[in-house]
Design a protein around this motif. Structure first.
Motif, mmCIF file in Angstrom:
data_model
loop_
_atom_site.group_PDB
_atom_site.id
_atom_site.type_symbol
_atom_site.label_atom_id
_atom_site.label_comp_id
_atom_site.label_asym_id
_atom_site.label_seq_id
_atom_site.Cartn_x
_atom_site.Cartn_y
_atom_site.Cartn_z
ATOM 1 N N LEU A 270 -3.361 5.544 -7.693
ATOM 2 C CA LEU A 270 -2.736 4.251 -7.442
ATOM 3 C C LEU A 270 -3.703 3.089 -7.627
ATOM 4 C CD1 LEU A 270 -0.610 5.099 -4.258
ATOM 5 C CD2 LEU A 270 0.194 4.860 -6.611
ATOM 6 N N SER A 271 -4.991 3.324 -7.357
ATOM 7 C CA SER A 271 -5.972 2.241 -7.451
ATOM 8 C C SER A 271 -6.108 1.709 -8.868
ATOM 9 C CB SER A 271 -7.338 2.724 -6.951
ATOM 10 O OG SER A 271 -7.293 3.021 -5.573
ATOM 11 N N ARG A 272 -5.725 2.507 -9.854
ATOM 12 C CA ARG A 272 -5.801 2.036 -11.239
ATOM 13 C C ARG A 272 -4.680 1.047 -11.576
ATOM 14 N NH1 ARG A 272 -6.354 7.843 -12.104
ATOM 15 N NH2 ARG A 272 -8.558 8.391 -12.341
ATOM 16 N N GLN A 273 -3.610 1.029 -10.759
ATOM 17 C CA GLN A 273 -2.443 0.210 -11.076
ATOM 18 C C GLN A 273 -2.131 -0.836 -10.019
ATOM 19 O OE1 GLN A 273 -1.472 0.861 -14.045
ATOM 20 N NE2 GLN A 273 -2.524 2.831 -14.257
ATOM 21 N N TYR A 274 -2.591 -0.654 -8.771
ATOM 22 C CA TYR A 274 -2.219 -1.546 -7.679
ATOM 23 C C TYR A 274 -3.463 -2.155 -7.033
ATOM 24 C CZ TYR A 274 2.374 0.666 -7.993
ATOM 25 O OH TYR A 274 3.592 1.127 -8.444
ATOM 26 N N PRO A 275 -3.560 -3.491 -7.004
ATOM 27 C CA PRO A 275 -4.697 -4.119 -6.326
ATOM 28 C C PRO A 275 -4.700 -3.905 -4.818
ATOM 29 C CG PRO A 275 -3.674 -5.623 -7.894
ATOM 30 C CD PRO A 275 -2.756 -4.455 -7.766
ATOM 31 N N ILE A 276 -3.532 -3.705 -4.208
ATOM 32 C CA ILE A 276 -3.448 -3.530 -2.752
ATOM 33 C C ILE A 276 -2.621 -2.297 -2.445
ATOM 34 C CG2 ILE A 276 -2.696 -4.542 -0.579
ATOM 35 C CD1 ILE A 276 -3.158 -7.278 -1.732
ATOM 36 N N ILE A 277 -3.183 -1.412 -1.617
ATOM 37 C CA ILE A 277 -2.511 -0.175 -1.205
ATOM 38 C C ILE A 277 -2.468 -0.140 0.318
ATOM 39 C CG2 ILE A 277 -2.538 2.347 -1.292
ATOM 40 C CD1 ILE A 277 -4.259 2.118 -3.820
#
Length: 418
Positions: free
Chosen positions: A269-276
């Motif tokens: 997810l870190s490759r696509q979303y700045p905030i998780i």
């Protein structure tokens, strides 16, 4: 959300020609721009034209409003005449508490008084803001604009927020949804909330689901994920722009969500979303929870004004301090939700004073009937004071973006594509 009028840096714009999809290159490896050449340009990171700004090029954090900072004492002015000034001796600095000479010597130019370092807004201030006490309409609007500007703090890597607590029913899922909704509305980034509860969480039950896919389905398709739209097939989009990634409704399958699964998921997810965001369960000893804590940049501890709700939040912080997560606990934020109960409750002021001494900041959430019902989460149905409290919470969380260290280690996220 109030319109953001804060200037955060120089932005280059091009006419709609063949270079329209190019953006300025802020990377530290870009060659210096010569006098006639102008700035260097490169492809943006996504369709929105996002360009990551490295730490050295990011704007300085916004200064808190002047009323939040103690005023520095003004140095008294020495009289130019030889007469003895009729000023009490305690009003003068020690080095000037003497009579002036008959012919005063030239004095050096006064130096500006040092300003105290900005401090995080604490619980009592947040309580006053939530209640609308002591602030006029213009001051409230300026404060709202300052909070919104803080929420839009630039990021240089994916930022991970975990909402935790040892007890169920203290508002972890509502906090995850509200916090993610404010972030998604105020920022231009993509924001995703993950149901990381190994005991069958209720995150996906509080929103309208667009897909029955779960975290296990996404991990099973990990080898085929090449971009954002490949991930988007597994999430449900809320009206605020927040995306939800559900866990399995079968407790046996949900409980198989291990720490290694969570690390792979965050890496993906870190490759696509700045905030998780991660909506966590109550078991701090579960392997998935250990992975959540090891990868988290910011914790939100949920508490209530009931005795058991406050005690469980305090026990959560105590466990963190005694099990190697002291720095994470110290920069955490506590949300105290007001409850209506026939049982014993604790005064809000006492809880604020207690948790202020244990974490970075405290926000008080007033009682809200919409949250108490526990149905589908609809931000527009919240009371104005509740929405304001969630805005305070989000800004306090966003202040932690300045403290997030660069990702390192074997499970550090790969270079983002957003």
């Amino acid at each position: 959300m109030a319109a953001d009028r804060t200037h955060t840096g120089r932005v280059h714009r091009l006419a709609q020609d063949s270079n329209w999809d190019l953006a300025p290159d802020y990377s530290p490896f870009a060659p210096p721009a010569g006098p006639p050449a102008g700035p260097d340009w490169r492809r943006p990171l996504d369709a929105l034209g996002t360009v990551l700004v490295p730490p050295q090029a990011r704007p300085a954090p916004a200064e808190p409003p002047t009323e939040l900072l103690p005023q520095a004492p003004q140095a008294p002015q020495l009289p130019e005449a030889p007469q003895v000034p009729e000023v009490p001796e305690f009003a003068l600095p020690p080095q000037t508490a003497q009579f002036p000479p008959p012919h005063p010597a030239p004095q050096p130019a006064p130096q500006p008084a040092p300003q105290p370092a900005p401090v995080a807004r604490r619980g009592r201030r947040a309580l006053a803001l939530t209640a609308g006490l002591g602030l006029g309409r213009g001051e409230r609007e300026r404060e709202r604009e300052r909070l919104t500007a803080t929420i839009r703090t630039p990021l240089h890597r994916s930022f991970r927020i975990a909402v935790v607590g040892l007890k169920g029913g203290v508002g972890k899922t509502s906090t995850t949804l509200a916090l993610g909704s404010v972030l998604a509305e105020a920022r231009a980034d993509k924001v995703v909330a993950v149901d990381a509860n190994p005991d069958t969480g209720t995150l996906s039950m509080r929103v309208h689901r667009e897909t029955r896919a779960t975290v296990h389905d996404l991990l099973a398709a990990e080898a085929t994920i090449t971009g954002y739209m490949d991930v988007r097939r597994f999430t449900s989009l809320t009206p605020s722009g927040l995306e939800i990634l559900a866990n399995d409704a079968d407790p046996a399958i949900a409980n198989s969500f291990s720490g290694e699964h969570y690390r792979r998921l965050v890496d993906l997810l870190s490759r696509q979303y700045p905030i998780i965001l991660s909506d966590c369960g109550t078991g701090l000893l579960h392997s998935s929870m250990r992975a959540v804590l090891n990868l988290a940049d910011q914790l939100v501890i949920t508490a209530t004004t009931s005795v058991d709700g406050a005690s469980s939040a305090d026990a959560t912080l105590e466990w963190l301090y005694t099990n190697g997560y002291g720095s994470l606990a110290q920069r955490s934020v506590t949300l105290i939700s007001s409850v209506r109960s026939n049982g014993r409750t604790i005064r809000v002021e006492e809880l604020v004073a207690h948790f202020e001494s244990r974490c970075r900041g405290v926000v008080v959430l007033p009682f809200d009937e919409h949250l108490a019902l526990g149905g589908e989460f609809a931000p527009e149905k919240l009371r104005p004071k509740t929405r304001r409290a969630y805005l305070d919470l989000t800004a306090l969380v966003a202040e932690g973006m300045h403290f997030a260290p660069p990702a390192t280690g074997p499970h550090a996220a790969a270079a983002p594509t957003w």
